[in-house]
Design a protein around this motif. Structure first.
Motif, PDB file in Angstrom:
ATOM      1  N   GLU A  73       0.921  -1.126   0.104  1.00  0.00           N
ATOM      2  CA  GLU A  73      -0.182  -0.135  -0.216  1.00  0.00           C
ATOM      3  C   GLU A  73       0.971   1.406  -0.067  1.00  0.00           C
ATOM      4  N   ILE A  78      -1.543  -0.808  -4.091  1.00  0.00           N
ATOM      5  CA  ILE A  78      -2.665  -1.327  -3.610  1.00  0.00           C
ATOM      6  C   ILE A  78      -3.766  -0.313  -3.609  1.00  0.00           C
ATOM      7  N   THR A  80      -7.164   0.199  -1.843  1.00  0.00           N
ATOM      8  CA  THR A  80      -7.972  -0.443  -0.565  1.00  0.00           C
ATOM      9  C   THR A  80      -9.530   0.231  -0.729  1.00  0.00           C
ATOM     10  N   TYR A  91      -8.607  -5.362  -0.259  1.00  0.00           N
ATOM     11  CA  TYR A  91      -7.241  -4.957  -0.879  1.00  0.00           C
ATOM     12  C   TYR A  91      -7.264  -5.275  -2.547  1.00  0.00           C
TER      13      TYR A  91
END
Ligand code: ZN
Length: 151
Positions: A73, A78, A80, A91
């Motif tokens: 992240e 990523i 989310t 994710y």
């Protein structure tokens, strides 16, 4: 790090290793498996689901899964999404940008992509002389099937 959905996992992973090296992170089989799980999923997955799928290939603890997801992240790899009703953090690998419609009743997340919206965003970025590294538009509301149930 431009990622094309057409490339296969190995090509993707090679790019990832080059990127991670800049941050002093090297190859790890656990990280590779997590990336593989994310790469092959079209849906957003919770950390539990990711751990469960990864365990088909490797022994891995939930904290390791979380650490890896945080690392990914922070790298900006990523996407989310916090899903109602239980506020589960989910994710998805950012292979392409996508916006979402999220139903606050049932938690369904529907990705959408709108060319005009994308063009407008580029225009805004230009006007403000701003470089974006991440973007997501999430519209929260009630999906069609939940609207029908309300009646
Ligand atoms: Zn719904």
């Amino acid at each position: 790090m431009a990622m094309d959905k057409k490339e296969n996992f190995n090509q993707f992973y090679e790019k990832f290793l080059n990127l991670a090296k800049n941050y002093g992170h090297y190859d790890s089989s656990q990280r590779e498996v997590i990336l593989r799980v994310l790469y092959h999923s079209n849906a957003h997955l919770s950390a539990d689901e990711i751990a469960c799928r990864a365990r088909k290939y490797i022994r891995i603890s939930l904290p390791t899964v979380y650490n890896t997801l945080n690392f990914l992240e922070n790298l900006g790899l990523i996407h989310t999404l916090v899903l109602p009703p239980f506020k589960t953090k989910t994710y998805k690998l950012k292979l392409d940008y996508h916006d979402q419609l999220v139903c606050i009743k049932c938690g369904t997340a529907m990705p959408f992509c709108d060319k005009k919206l994308r063009e407008k965003e580029s225009e805004i970025l230009q006007n403000y002389n701003f470089t974006a590294i991440n973007r997501t538009i999430i519209l929260y509301g009630v999906c069609f099937s939940c609207q029908k149930k309300q009646r």
